[in-house]
Write a protein that holds these residues in place. Structure first.
Motif, mmCIF file in Angstrom:
data_model
loop_
_atom_site.group_PDB
_atom_site.id
_atom_site.type_symbol
_atom_site.label_atom_id
_atom_site.label_comp_id
_atom_site.label_asym_id
_atom_site.label_seq_id
_atom_site.Cartn_x
_atom_site.Cartn_y
_atom_site.Cartn_z
ATOM 1 N N PRO A 215 2.615 8.513 6.019
ATOM 2 C CA PRO A 215 1.533 8.210 5.072
ATOM 3 C C PRO A 215 0.997 9.463 4.381
ATOM 4 O O PRO A 215 0.756 9.456 3.160
ATOM 5 C CB PRO A 215 0.447 7.580 5.945
ATOM 6 C CG PRO A 215 1.157 7.049 7.137
ATOM 7 C CD PRO A 215 2.344 7.943 7.346
ATOM 8 N N ASN B 144 3.537 10.366 1.826
ATOM 9 C CA ASN B 144 3.549 9.430 0.694
ATOM 10 C C ASN B 144 2.368 9.699 -0.240
ATOM 11 O O ASN B 144 2.486 9.565 -1.456
ATOM 12 C CB ASN B 144 3.489 7.985 1.198
ATOM 13 C CG ASN B 144 4.824 7.513 1.748
ATOM 14 O OD1 ASN B 144 5.814 8.233 1.699
ATOM 15 N ND2 ASN B 144 4.857 6.299 2.278
ATOM 16 N N MET C 41 4.294 5.518 -4.858
ATOM 17 C CA MET C 41 4.050 6.767 -4.149
ATOM 18 C C MET C 41 5.327 7.232 -3.463
ATOM 19 O O MET C 41 5.903 6.491 -2.670
ATOM 20 C CB MET C 41 2.975 6.550 -3.091
ATOM 21 C CG MET C 41 1.613 6.282 -3.692
ATOM 22 S SD MET C 41 0.352 6.412 -2.468
ATOM 23 C CE MET C 41 0.839 5.099 -1.373
ATOM 24 N N CYS D 228 0.812 -1.229 0.000
ATOM 25 C CA CYS D 228 0.000 0.000 0.000
ATOM 26 C C CYS D 228 0.838 1.268 0.000
ATOM 27 O O CYS D 228 0.369 2.326 -0.397
ATOM 28 C CB CYS D 228 -0.908 0.005 1.218
ATOM 29 S SG CYS D 228 -0.019 0.215 2.774
ATOM 30 N N GLU D 229 2.060 1.181 0.490
ATOM 31 C CA GLU D 229 2.961 2.342 0.624
ATOM 32 C C GLU D 229 2.410 3.441 1.516
ATOM 33 O O GLU D 229 2.845 4.581 1.418
ATOM 34 C CB GLU D 229 3.349 2.905 -0.758
ATOM 35 C CG GLU D 229 4.128 1.909 -1.588
ATOM 36 C CD GLU D 229 4.660 2.516 -2.872
ATOM 37 O OE1 GLU D 229 5.494 3.430 -2.787
ATOM 38 O OE2 GLU D 229 4.238 2.069 -3.959
ATOM 39 N N HIS D 230 1.443 3.140 2.357
ATOM 40 C CA HIS D 230 1.079 4.128 3.377
ATOM 41 C C HIS D 230 0.747 3.494 4.724
ATOM 42 O O HIS D 230 -0.053 4.010 5.489
ATOM 43 C CB HIS D 230 -0.009 5.089 2.893
ATOM 44 C CG HIS D 230 -1.352 4.455 2.635
ATOM 45 N ND1 HIS D 230 -1.635 3.776 1.487
ATOM 46 C CD2 HIS D 230 -2.481 4.416 3.382
ATOM 47 C CE1 HIS D 230 -2.892 3.353 1.528
ATOM 48 N NE2 HIS D 230 -3.418 3.715 2.671
ATOM 49 N N GLY D 231 1.393 2.356 4.995
ATOM 50 C CA GLY D 231 1.333 1.834 6.354
ATOM 51 C C GLY D 231 0.066 1.091 6.710
ATOM 52 O O GLY D 231 -0.298 1.013 7.873
#
Lengths: 160, 289
Positions: free
Chosen positions: B39, B42, B1, A42-45
């Motif tokens: 996040p 990103n 991202m 997801c690249e956002h945790g």
């Protein structure tokens, strides 16, 4: 400063690289070091796929900048075992069908590795809690939990 | 991202951190555990020109029992605080820490970061507010203490100035004999709660409710403190806890969003409050004659 030289140890080897400061640790190990065992979901945790160990603790490497690992010991799935000699966790995932497509597996292995280091004899709720931050869309988790419990047993058994 | 490009500063003292923030003309973000900021970066919802990484700032990782409160350095990680022996004396804090995210998040996320980020569904702002706690902020003109009641101004917004950093969080001890509980409802284990309730209950001699305090999370732009004076003198029964739930539902004004409509959040506020009261009351002890 937009670029810096990062010094750390990755899977036991000293690394010194100039990196862009916005480089995430995940992209650093994959793109700069070629250690593509760490996967990015997801690249956002949210998904946990990129979980690796920094100074022995599980972290989401998409939520850490590489430069923050200055002076740290980083362990990726490549540092867990080798193709010739799998880590007991990797062997247990194989034996218990703890993976199907395998995308999430490195993250699960690293989260489980931290758990077994801290708690060599976890019960099932402890395993589920430790893996709760990792998503798997294939297995339904049952076989992953079974694999971690089996690995704990095999690691506790005296070596033949 | 990938995050937008930024300048990275890694100060080693509070003074250097404040100077870095002051020099950034308001376009800097403090990076602590990064579990909320990164996040956002990103996703490019946040594009700060300067990132001030305070992870190497000395002296922000202490946990100390002081007179009447637990002093927690801003950089203390959730996992480290949860494992700290002194947290045994702060059961509400201990209960809330277990509900924060997942192990990898608790390994990185910091107490100060959670408070300063001020997510309306975050647990620690609710704990801080229901305990009547405070934070210490360092800025160009020195340090100041900010009461929790004055800290949370709105959605992701606190009274911290752009050139200030939060250095310490002060969690007061429970009143003598009081019980506490933190209850929340999340769609999946470890997700941000839809609604949560932090409760403190003290009993009178005879078992009636003395003081009751409630702070809700997830039902407003910040942690929502609810006046529970209406429960004073009532017996410690299920009917009283249900009445407390009704007070909570009437006091909050949640928004509808992707995750839940307002009516559902209000219903959850009532149920979570009643459950928390029912858990907290047996943990309270009646005063001795």
């Amino acid at each position: 400063m937009k670029r810096m030289t990062l010094h750390c140890r990755v899977n036991g080897e000293a690394v010194a690289r100039e990196v862009e400061v916005r480089r995430t640790l995940a992209d650093f190990v994959r793109e700069d070091l070629g250690l593509t065992g760490t996967h990015l979901g997801c690249e956002h945790g949210a998904c946990g796929a990129c979980t690796l160990l920094v100074d022995g603790r599980s972290v989401r490497s998409c939520l850490m900048f590489a430069v923050q690992a200055e002076g740290c010991e980083v362990q990726t799935v490549e540092g867990l075992g080798t193709e010739e000699s799998l880590h007991p966790l990797q062997q247990a995932f194989w034996d218990h069908h703890g993976l199907q497509c395998g995308f999430c597996t490195p993250g699960f292995l690293m989260a489980a590795a931290e758990l077994l280091r801290r708690n060599p004899h976890p019960d099932e709720p402890a395993v589920r809690e430790a893996l709760s931050g990792n998503l798997c869309r294939c297995t339904g988790y049952q076989n992953i939990v079974a694999a971690v419990l089996a690995a704990a047993e095999s690691m506790a058994a005296p070596r033949a | 991202m990938k995050p937008a490009a930024f300048d990275y500063v890694a100060p080693t003292s509070v003074e250097e951190a404040v100077a870095a923030l002051s020099g950034a003309g308001g376009d800097a973000k403090v990076l602590a555990g990064g579990q909320s900021l990164v996040p956002l970066m990103n996703l490019r919802l946040a594009k700060p020109a300067v990132v001030v990484d305070i992870n190497r700032v000395a002296g922000l990782d202490g946990v100390t029992v002081r007179s009447g409160f637990l002093s927690v350095g801003a950089l203390v990680r959730h996992a480290d605080l949860a494992a700290h022996p002194d947290v045994a004396g702060w059961p509400l804090l201990r209960d809330a820490l277990e509900l924060i995210g997942h192990p990898a998040i608790r390994n990185r996320g910091t107490v100060g970061g959670s408070i300063a980020h001020a997510d309306p569904a975050a647990e620690l702002p609710g704990v801080l507010r229901v305990l009547g706690g405070s934070v210490v902020a360092a800025g160009p003109n020195g340090s100041r203490e900010i009461a929790a009641d004055d800290l949370f101004l709105g959605y992701l917004t606190t009274a911290l100035e752009a050139e200030e950093i939060l250095t310490e969080v002060r969690f007061p001890a429970l009143p003598a004999g009081a019980g506490s509980a933190f209850v929340e409802f999340a769609r999946r284990h470890g997700d941000f709660a839809l609604v949560g309730a932090a409760v403190v209950v003290a009993l009178r001699e005879g078992g009636q409710v003395g003081e009751a305090r409630l702070c809700l999370i997830g039902v407003g732009p910040g942690p929502v403190a609810v006046d529970m004076g209406g429960l004073q003198g009532k017996p410690a029964t299920e009917a009283t806890w249900a009445a407390g739930g009704e007070l909570a539902a009437a006091a909050c004004d949640p928004d509808s969003d992707l995750h839940a409509p307002a009516e559902y959040r209000r219903q959850l506020a009532s149920v979570m409050t009643a459950r928390a009261l029912a858990l907290a009351a047996p943990r309270a002890s009646e005063p001795r004659r």
